[in-house]
Structures are given as C-alpha cells and as structure tokens.
Design a protein around this motif. Structure first.
Motif, mmCIF file in Angstrom:
data_model
loop_
_atom_site.group_PDB
_atom_site.id
_atom_site.type_symbol
_atom_site.label_atom_id
_atom_site.label_comp_id
_atom_site.label_asym_id
_atom_site.label_seq_id
_atom_site.Cartn_x
_atom_site.Cartn_y
_atom_site.Cartn_z
ATOM 1 N N GLU A 118 0.834 -1.196 0.000
ATOM 2 C CA GLU A 118 0.000 0.000 0.000
ATOM 3 C C GLU A 118 0.872 1.251 0.000
ATOM 4 O OE1 GLU A 118 -3.843 -1.709 2.457
ATOM 5 O OE2 GLU A 118 -2.050 -1.120 3.572
ATOM 6 N N ASP A 119 1.932 1.229 0.812
ATOM 7 C CA ASP A 119 2.883 2.346 0.836
ATOM 8 C C ASP A 119 3.471 2.588 -0.547
ATOM 9 O OD1 ASP A 119 2.500 2.775 3.527
ATOM 10 O OD2 ASP A 119 4.408 1.881 4.146
ATOM 11 N N ALA A 120 3.805 1.512 -1.240
ATOM 12 C CA ALA A 120 4.413 1.643 -2.569
ATOM 13 C C ALA A 120 3.463 2.337 -3.542
ATOM 14 C CB ALA A 120 4.811 0.265 -3.100
ATOM 15 N N VAL A 121 2.189 1.963 -3.498
ATOM 16 C CA VAL A 121 1.197 2.618 -4.361
ATOM 17 C C VAL A 121 1.104 4.096 -4.002
ATOM 18 C CG1 VAL A 121 -1.258 2.764 -4.967
ATOM 19 C CG2 VAL A 121 -0.142 0.526 -4.813
ATOM 20 N N LEU A 122 1.022 4.380 -2.699
ATOM 21 C CA LEU A 122 0.896 5.774 -2.259
ATOM 22 C C LEU A 122 2.094 6.618 -2.681
ATOM 23 C CD1 LEU A 122 -1.163 7.453 -0.485
ATOM 24 C CD2 LEU A 122 -1.618 5.043 -0.565
ATOM 25 N N HIS A 123 3.292 6.079 -2.557
ATOM 26 C CA HIS A 123 4.477 6.847 -2.928
ATOM 27 C C HIS A 123 4.521 7.111 -4.432
ATOM 28 C CE1 HIS A 123 5.748 6.855 1.137
ATOM 29 N NE2 HIS A 123 6.028 5.571 1.182
ATOM 30 N N GLU A 124 4.087 6.155 -5.226
ATOM 31 C CA GLU A 124 4.014 6.379 -6.669
ATOM 32 C C GLU A 124 2.993 7.459 -7.000
ATOM 33 O OE1 GLU A 124 3.149 4.001 -10.868
ATOM 34 O OE2 GLU A 124 3.004 2.889 -8.979
ATOM 35 N N VAL A 125 1.845 7.397 -6.340
ATOM 36 C CA VAL A 125 0.794 8.378 -6.585
ATOM 37 C C VAL A 125 1.237 9.764 -6.141
ATOM 38 C CG1 VAL A 125 -1.538 9.096 -5.907
ATOM 39 C CG2 VAL A 125 -1.094 6.708 -6.504
ATOM 40 N N GLU A 126 1.777 9.873 -4.942
ATOM 41 C CA GLU A 126 2.169 11.205 -4.453
ATOM 42 C C GLU A 126 3.251 11.824 -5.326
ATOM 43 O OE1 GLU A 126 3.156 10.051 -0.454
ATOM 44 O OE2 GLU A 126 5.283 9.911 -0.896
ATOM 45 N N GLN A 127 4.138 11.002 -5.846
ATOM 46 C CA GLN A 127 5.181 11.519 -6.739
ATOM 47 C C GLN A 127 4.556 12.060 -8.031
ATOM 48 O OE1 GLN A 127 8.163 8.675 -7.868
ATOM 49 N NE2 GLN A 127 9.525 10.230 -8.654
ATOM 50 N N THR A 128 3.656 11.302 -8.625
ATOM 51 C CA THR A 128 2.992 11.743 -9.850
ATOM 52 C C THR A 128 2.136 12.986 -9.601
ATOM 53 O OG1 THR A 128 2.953 9.465 -10.673
ATOM 54 C CG2 THR A 128 1.465 11.028 -11.739
#
Length: 149
Positions: A118-128
């Motif tokens: 879940e963290d990995a998805v969030l970090h990808e989203v926040e970066q984009t």
C-alpha cells in the motif's frame, strides 16, 4: 434514433461501459487500487472508499457505492497507477491533490494495517501528483492517528 431501433433486433452482447477517465473516477480507481494493493480487499476498505466518495462528491450511500463499482472497473481496465494519477494531476490544483493523498491514506488505515504494498502505491501516486514527501508524511501521520482513535 434509427440505430437504436436496429440495435433492438441485433443480438449484440451487452457490454458494460467503462466510466469516464475523469478526475473523480481516477481518484476512485486509485482508492480501490490502494485498498487492493495488499491483495486483501476488505469490507472496512470498501466502506471507507464509499465514505470518501460520498464526502468528496456530495453523494448518498447508494450513489457512492455505484461510483465505487464503476471505479473498480476502471481500476481493473487501467493497469498503470501513474496514468490514473496523471489524470488527477492534470485536472485538479495542488491543494486538492493533497486532499486526494489524505483520502488514500484513510483507505490504507481503514483495516488497521499498513502494508508495504500500500505504501508503494501511495508513494508512486504522491510523486505523480507532485505532493512532497514531507506533506505526504504529515497526511500519513494524521490518517494513522485518526484510525487509532
């Protein structure tokens, strides 16, 4: 109108249309994707997604559930998380993108467990989305505190 009449006589299979690739549905699909990231799509997460959609878009419970169902389909059909996040990035200002990240963290903590996936998805989203790691950390901590009590 003539095409609609002809379609009544043709045995074409019924196909559910994909929801529009707009900011609302992109956020909904990201909420679903975040909830499914740990391979467990739990009732608490579904309920939180419905609450988020209802709060953000002034929907009643049924409308929120219907929107979530459409977003589940969009999540399934669009494999790239960054693509969904880019739709949001292009459509809403930074303050709303930060609110989207806050909503995503609410979904992460809905089941009481924060998973690396879940963290990995969030970090990808926040970066984009262009949300800074510091702001995302603050939003993370706020969501975690709210979930605990």
């Amino acid at each position: 109108m003539f095409e609609r009449i002809l379609s009544l006589f043709s045995p074409a299979p019924h196909v559910t249309e994909l929801p529009p690739e707009d900011a609302r549905h992109a956020l909904g699909a990201l909420l679903v994707r975040t909830a499914k990231a740990d391979r467990a799509y739990l009732f608490e997460e579904v309920e939180e997604i419905d609450h988020v959609l209802a709060d953000l878009y002034d929907l009643n419970k049924v409308e929120a559930a219907m929107m979530r169902a459409a977003c589940e389909k969009l999540d399934h059909e669009m494999p790239a998380t960054a693509e969904l996040a880019q739709i949001l990035h292009d459509a809403i200002p930074l303050a709303e993108r930060e609110a989207a990240v806050a909503a995503l963290w609410r979904v992460v903590f809905a089941d009481g467990i924060e998973e690396e996936s879940e963290d990995a998805v969030l970090h990808e989203v926040e970066q984009t989305l262009g949300v800074s790691p510091e702001v995302s950390k603050r939003l993370h901590d706020e969501a975690q505190a709210a979930a605990q009590g």
